[in-house]
Write a protein that holds these residues in place. Structure first.
Motif, PDB file in Angstrom:
ATOM      1  N   PRO A   1      -4.002  -1.058  -3.681  1.00 34.32           N
ATOM      2  CA  PRO A   1      -3.410  -2.036  -2.782  1.00 34.32           C
ATOM      3  C   PRO A   1      -3.384  -3.447  -3.369  1.00 34.32           C
TER       4      PRO A   1
ATOM      5  N   ASN B   1      -7.297   4.205  -2.225  1.00 32.80           N
ATOM      6  CA  ASN B   1      -7.684   2.807  -2.416  1.00 32.80           C
ATOM      7  C   ASN B   1      -7.038   1.909  -1.364  1.00 32.80           C
ATOM      8  N   SER B   2      -5.784   2.240  -0.972  1.00 32.05           N
ATOM      9  CA  SER B   2      -5.159   1.527   0.144  1.00 32.05           C
ATOM     10  C   SER B   2      -5.908   1.827   1.443  1.00 32.05           C
TER      11      SER B   2
ATOM     12  N   GLU C   1       0.825  -1.210   0.000  1.00 32.37           N
ATOM     13  CA  GLU C   1       0.000   0.000   0.000  1.00 32.37           C
ATOM     14  C   GLU C   1       0.853   1.252   0.000  1.00 32.37           C
TER      15      GLU C   1
ATOM     16  N   LYS D   1      -8.994   2.419   1.956  1.00 30.55           N
ATOM     17  CA  LYS D   1     -10.227   1.638   2.087  1.00 30.55           C
ATOM     18  C   LYS D   1      -9.940   0.336   2.846  1.00 30.55           C
ATOM     19  N   VAL D   2      -8.825  -0.302   2.474  1.00 26.58           N
ATOM     20  CA  VAL D   2      -8.477  -1.576   3.107  1.00 26.58           C
ATOM     21  C   VAL D   2      -8.065  -1.353   4.558  1.00 26.58           C
TER      22      VAL D   2
ATOM     23  N   ASP E   1      -7.169  -5.734  -6.080  1.00 23.67           N
ATOM     24  CA  ASP E   1      -8.069  -4.613  -6.311  1.00 23.67           C
ATOM     25  C   ASP E   1      -8.807  -4.342  -5.008  1.00 23.67           C
ATOM     26  N   SER E   2      -8.976  -3.048  -4.664  1.00 22.36           N
ATOM     27  CA  SER E   2      -9.563  -2.722  -3.360  1.00 22.36           C
ATOM     28  C   SER E   2     -10.963  -3.316  -3.216  1.00 22.36           C
TER      29      SER E   2
END
Lengths: 216, 216
Positions: free
Chosen positions: B54, B12-13, B6, B15-16, B65-66
């Protein structure tokens, strides 16, 4: 009966028609005239505020995105889980490609085709927005390289058989030549297109004959 | 232990990271230096041919993919199905918003932010591609109208509680001001941002203070 709001030249609509055909599910089609901007009328926006086709209604369930519709149909009606594997790691590998279709492909070869063939930028931009296929073509070529690399080692995007990952990626990739993105440099992609078009109960759509596949 | 590849400024990282925090899951972080284009090195492309963060590795399962990662984590570790409802119609309603995040938001407020704040077009275009935030801003404003209309009638995107639909849409919407897209005209979106940031175990990321939320 399933109700599908769609348009004949919409590849996102075609994804749903493909799965409906593969699963032999009857449905009623409602044409939304994209050329007359019917997707932006008050009546259609009440059904889908995003102003996009396809929309699927199955009784009380209304779904507004081809990705959600493909998952819904596969989980509801594909009892053998042929089109969306039940094993979580494989199901999520399919989701990776659904995301690829919604991003790389939708804003690559899809938008190049919309600009070249229909003179619009599509994807939420107004029809009077200045048109250029360039960004979609550059991104489109990179996405075809990625796909080609993946398909060099396998017949289908995930697992041993075609899944909704292949359905989600197929139409706009096969239609890439309409956006002046040649498929010639991507032999693994062309082989995959031919295999896909050879599937039992495959149905075609306008423009696919230009893909250089068996339908040409 | 879960391995997350990440970058701190990648929404997008983030989100995880948000879902990992909400689920109290420990993980090991690997920084991929986007500013030095580490995502395009041979080593990283072997992990993710799309050249994006990520990436999540959970033993043998590697997801790139996120959206796929959020679904995988929710289905694997959220035993109460708080973050991804188990009922199919609701799960697919969540997928509608994951698709919205991957398309409308990623190619709207995300790309406006990349152009304005980082001087790149991102989303698969080379770093020397001519930069313009305009398309992302136009699409971004339309997507915020759509979101605002939806959130006027409800607290969360799907159902009565926050789900991964909210997580997927949150970072780049809250970061929209970095791309010179104001959140002022969208009171329902601003209310949703505040509610989201008030969730137990919410974690922040660089840039969120500009959203005009409680963190400003």
């Amino acid at each position: 009966m399933l109700q599908l709001y769609e348009h004949p030249v919409s590849g996102n609509s075609h994804k749903v028609r493909l799965l409906l055909s593969f699963l032999e599910l009857p449905y009623e089609s409602h044409n939304v005239d994209l050329m007359e901007e019917e997707q932006h009328t008050e009546q259609f926006l009440a059904l889908n505020p995003r102003g996009e086709v396809p929309v699927l209604a199955d009784g009380d369930v209304v779904l507004r995105d081809s990705m959600a519709i493909l998952v819904y149909l596969a989980r509801s009606y594909d009892t053998e889980r042929r089109w969306l594997p039940a094993e979580l790691a494989l199901e999520c590998a399919v989701l990776e490609w659904l995301a690829f279709a919604a991003s790389w492909i939708q804003f690559g070869v899809f938008s190049a085709r919309a600009a070249v063939a229909f003179g619009i930028m599509a994807n939420g931009l107004p029809h009077d927005y200045p048109t250029s296929p360039r960004e979609g073509q550059v991104r489109g070529k990179r996405s075809l390289e990625i796909l080609d690399g993946h398909l060099r080692e396998r017949d289908w995007l995930v697992g041993a058989d075609a899944t909704i990952a292949d359905i989600a990626c197929f139409p706009y990739v096969a239609l890439a030549p309409m956006g002046e993105v040649s498929l010639d440099p991507y032999p693994a992609v062309r082989g995959w297109i031919s295999r896909f078009e050879g599937l039992p109960r495959f149905v075609s759509m306008p423009g696919l004959e230009a893909s250089g596949s068996q339908h040409s």
